[in-house]
Motif scaffolding. Structure first.
Motif, PDB file in Angstrom:
ATOM      1  N   PHE A  62      50.492  63.225  -3.823  1.00  0.00           N
ATOM      2  CA  PHE A  62      51.269  63.716  -4.838  1.00  0.00           C
ATOM      3  C   PHE A  62      50.557  64.923  -5.532  1.00  0.00           C
ATOM      4  N   ILE A  63      49.058  64.778  -5.734  1.00  0.00           N
ATOM      5  CA  ILE A  63      48.753  65.984  -6.509  1.00  0.00           C
ATOM      6  C   ILE A  63      48.714  67.323  -5.700  1.00  0.00           C
ATOM      7  N   LEU A  64      48.578  67.262  -4.168  1.00  0.00           N
ATOM      8  CA  LEU A  64      48.680  68.080  -3.384  1.00  0.00           C
ATOM      9  C   LEU A  64      50.179  68.704  -3.499  1.00  0.00           C
ATOM     10  N   CYS A  65      51.256  67.711  -3.352  1.00  0.00           N
ATOM     11  CA  CYS A  65      52.543  68.142  -3.325  1.00  0.00           C
ATOM     12  C   CYS A  65      52.765  68.913  -4.695  1.00  0.00           C
ATOM     13  N   GLY A  66      52.341  68.553  -5.754  1.00  0.00           N
ATOM     14  CA  GLY A  66      52.377  69.442  -6.909  1.00  0.00           C
ATOM     15  C   GLY A  66      51.901  70.739  -6.861  1.00  0.00           C
ATOM     16  N   GLY A  67      50.706  70.797  -6.316  1.00  0.00           N
ATOM     17  CA  GLY A  67      49.967  72.218  -6.025  1.00  0.00           C
ATOM     18  C   GLY A  67      50.841  73.029  -5.338  1.00  0.00           C
ATOM     19  N   LEU A  68      51.506  72.487  -4.338  1.00  0.00           N
ATOM     20  CA  LEU A  68      52.226  73.288  -3.268  1.00  0.00           C
ATOM     21  C   LEU A  68      53.581  73.774  -3.840  1.00  0.00           C
ATOM     22  N   MET A  69      53.976  72.873  -4.730  1.00  0.00           N
ATOM     23  CA  MET A  69      55.477  73.133  -5.447  1.00  0.00           C
ATOM     24  C   MET A  69      54.988  74.543  -6.104  1.00  0.00           C
ATOM     25  N   ASN A  70      54.101  74.640  -6.829  1.00  0.00           N
ATOM     26  CA  ASN A  70      53.620  75.870  -7.797  1.00  0.00           C
ATOM     27  C   ASN A  70      53.663  77.058  -6.969  1.00  0.00           C
ATOM     28  N   LEU A  71      53.349  77.089  -5.794  1.00  0.00           N
ATOM     29  CA  LEU A  71      53.493  78.316  -4.618  1.00  0.00           C
ATOM     30  C   LEU A  71      54.940  78.537  -4.427  1.00  0.00           C
ATOM     31  N   THR A  72      55.720  77.779  -4.649  1.00  0.00           N
ATOM     32  CA  THR A  72      57.213  78.054  -4.212  1.00  0.00           C
ATOM     33  C   THR A  72      57.614  78.952  -5.442  1.00  0.00           C
ATOM     34  N   TYR A 254      57.324  68.390   3.547  1.00  0.00           N
ATOM     35  CA  TYR A 254      58.516  69.101   3.389  1.00  0.00           C
ATOM     36  C   TYR A 254      58.480  70.212   2.409  1.00  0.00           C
ATOM     37  N   VAL A 255      57.591  69.893   1.397  1.00  0.00           N
ATOM     38  CA  VAL A 255      57.115  71.252   0.415  1.00  0.00           C
ATOM     39  C   VAL A 255      56.307  72.531   1.470  1.00  0.00           C
ATOM     40  N   PHE A 256      55.482  72.039   2.041  1.00  0.00           N
ATOM     41  CA  PHE A 256      54.752  73.116   2.952  1.00  0.00           C
ATOM     42  C   PHE A 256      55.787  73.859   3.808  1.00  0.00           C
ATOM     43  N   ILE A 257      56.689  73.109   4.476  1.00  0.00           N
ATOM     44  CA  ILE A 257      57.693  73.938   5.372  1.00  0.00           C
ATOM     45  C   ILE A 257      58.451  74.882   4.573  1.00  0.00           C
ATOM     46  N   VAL A 258      58.901  74.390   3.373  1.00  0.00           N
ATOM     47  CA  VAL A 258      59.618  75.278   2.478  1.00  0.00           C
ATOM     48  C   VAL A 258      58.988  76.645   1.947  1.00  0.00           C
ATOM     49  N   ALA A 259      57.732  76.006   1.511  1.00  0.00           N
ATOM     50  CA  ALA A 259      56.896  77.250   0.775  1.00  0.00           C
ATOM     51  C   ALA A 259      56.509  78.295   2.228  1.00  0.00           C
ATOM     52  N   PHE A 260      56.092  77.858   3.126  1.00  0.00           N
ATOM     53  CA  PHE A 260      55.510  78.616   4.105  1.00  0.00           C
ATOM     54  C   PHE A 260      57.014  79.424   4.989  1.00  0.00           C
ATOM     55  N   PHE A 261      57.843  78.757   5.226  1.00  0.00           N
ATOM     56  CA  PHE A 261      58.767  79.524   6.100  1.00  0.00           C
ATOM     57  C   PHE A 261      59.956  79.919   5.258  1.00  0.00           C
ATOM     58  N   LEU A 262      60.508  79.383   4.238  1.00  0.00           N
ATOM     59  CA  LEU A 262      61.537  79.922   3.486  1.00  0.00           C
ATOM     60  C   LEU A 262      61.224  80.609   2.445  1.00  0.00           C
ATOM     61  N   LYS A 264      58.121  82.086   2.003  1.00  0.00           N
ATOM     62  CA  LYS A 264      57.301  83.009   2.668  1.00  0.00           C
ATOM     63  C   LYS A 264      55.862  83.333   1.990  1.00  0.00           C
ATOM     64  N   GLN A 265      55.377  82.078   1.452  1.00  0.00           N
ATOM     65  CA  GLN A 265      54.081  82.019   0.917  1.00  0.00           C
ATOM     66  C   GLN A 265      53.034  81.675   2.003  1.00  0.00           C
ATOM     67  N   ARG A 266      52.488  82.955   2.498  1.00  0.00           N
ATOM     68  CA  ARG A 266      51.635  82.777   3.700  1.00  0.00           C
ATOM     69  C   ARG A 266      50.206  83.204   3.603  1.00  0.00           C
TER      70      ARG A 266
END
Length: 433
Positions: A62-72, A254-262, A264-266
């Motif tokens: 969940f900590i990782l999920c929150g961090g990835l959310m910030n990238l979006t 799920y968050v990684f897929i959205v961040a990376f593909f939708l 475009k945080q690469r």
């Protein structure tokens, strides 16, 4: 006697500047070293075994999920959604601040992250709209506490692991209390705005269209991602499709897929920074959990809490009174200690008493987390207030009037839960029969 010695050694170590986790280990280990029937191997096994809980795996996820959310850049979307929902009500920007914290808590669970992410946008906007710097900072700090009640919450996961209570039940139970805190805070914000004649703001001040219809259409589009993430986690847990830990893993994917593909945080360097931060934060919590496991085992071995339990049971101590005392204790502890540390020390101590009095463990868990999280608002620890004050260009002393009011409002929510426990148990009983 053993309890007094453990507490005395622990406090002495803290005064010497020893970190909390090591203070707990030292205080717990000294009595054991004097016990000929206990070996160091046995002690180390207790600490290592505390990591074996499948539930605790949800923490780094969940900590990782929150961090990835910030990238979006989801923060901007949440603010837009909140403004569209609040409209032009009196005190709309304060309401928007609180509502955004509820949404942010549903995808992050971190109070400090709430202030850091939302405060830099909303506090300047509130000051420009006519709110005092002190009120703007305080409402941001106070509303950030909701992130520890609305699922997913790291504190609820830790409590569930310590108290051997269903994390899924705690997550679901936290929804209504979290909303209750938000509504009581919004009620005071409306009163403040009405008393000080702080009117609705122009949408363009925070980057929205003045066409309300267009704003709502855009808000619906922006809500798809954060709402879908919340529903995946909560509905999946409620329906019994997966556990809280499995929900965390699915959320990360799920968050990684959205961040990376939708989105475009690469930038892989940013992903590595998020992973390192999640690993560091998780390691800190795990070390504390291992120390708390040793403390709990020592107190159980010596039956240190039994005299207190016997006293409460023989005198037919009122569970409601006990929860009120517990609230005061945790509010005081949270004022001087980091919430995870305070909870990891005292939950094992008080758990036998809670069980002995027949208090619902889910109710006790929600009250514990709510009370101890208040410490991020109240000085001297008051990390959320300190951060909000810095953003607002003021100081905590000038904020004290508003802090005390918001603390009182917050405590009203806790007292309501203690007096009407069905506020907490309604959804778990309904969804998890």
């Amino acid at each position: 006697m053993i309890l007094l010695s453990v507490v005395g050694i622990f406090l002495f170590c803290l005064l010497l500047g020893v970190p909390v986790a090591f203070s707990i280990v030292i205080a717990s280990a000294i009595p054991i070293l004097l016990e000929p029937l206990v070996s160091l191997t046995q002690v180390s096994s207790v600490m290592i075994e505390s990591f074996s809980s499948f539930t605790l795996l949800a923490i780094p996820l969940f900590i990782l999920c929150g961090g990835l959310m910030n990238l979006t850049k989801v923060t901007d979307d949440l603010i837009y959604i909140s403004k569209a929902l609040v409209g032009k009500a009196k005190g709309s920007l304060a309401h928007m601040n609180i509502l955004t914290s509820i949404f942010f808590g549903a995808i992050s669970g971190s109070s400090v992250a709430d202030v850091a992410s939302l405060g830099r946008i909303l506090i300047p906007a509130m000051i420009k709209a006519g709110y005092s710097r002190e009120f703007a900072a305080t409402v941001t700090a106070a509303s950030s506490t909701i992130g520890s009640i609305i699922p997913p919450s790291i504190l609820l996961i830790v409590y569930g692991a310590l108290a051997q209570t269903s994390v899924a039940a705690l997550f679901i139970a936290g929804i209504i209390p979290g909303i209750l805190i938000g509504l009581t805070q919004m009620a005071y914000a409306w009163y403040y705005a009405s008393k000080n004649n702080v009117g609705p703001i122009d949408n363009e001040l925070i980057g929205l269209s003045n066409d309300d219809k267009l704003s709502k259409i855009v808000a619906i589009k922006k809500s798809v991602f954060p709402l879908s993430l919340f529903l995946i986690v909560i509905v999946g847990i409620m329906a019994g499709i997966f556990t809280a830990t499995e929900a965390a893993a699915i959320a990360v994917f799920y968050v990684f897929i959205v961040a990376f593909f939708l989105k475009k945080q690469r930038n892989f360097k940013e992903y590595m920074e998020v992973i390192k931060k999640a690993a560091t934060d998780s390691a800190t919590i795990y070390i504390l959990i291992a120390a708390a496991a040793l403390l709990s085992w020592v107190l159980t071995y010596y039956e240190a809490m039994q005299p207190l339990i016997d006293f409460l049971l023989v005198n037919e101590f009122n569970p409601i009174l006990f929860l009120l005392i517990l609230t005061v204790l945790y509010v005081i502890l949270g004022t001087f200690m980091e919430p995870n540390s305070a909870m990891l020390i005292f939950v094992p101590l008080l758990l036998p008493v809670i069980q002995g009095l027949g208090i619902d463990p889910v109710v006790a868990g929600i009250v514990t987390v709510m009370a101890i999280r208040l410490g991020t608002v109240t000085p001297p620890y008051g990390l959320s207030s300190l951060l909000a004050a810095k953003v607002a260009g003021t100081n905590v002393l000038k904020m004290m009037k508003h802090i005390l009011i918001f603390v009182a409002v917050y405590l009203v929510s806790i007292i309501l839960i203690i007096l009407i426990p069905s506020i907490v148990t309604f959804l778990p009983n309904l969804m998890m029969k």
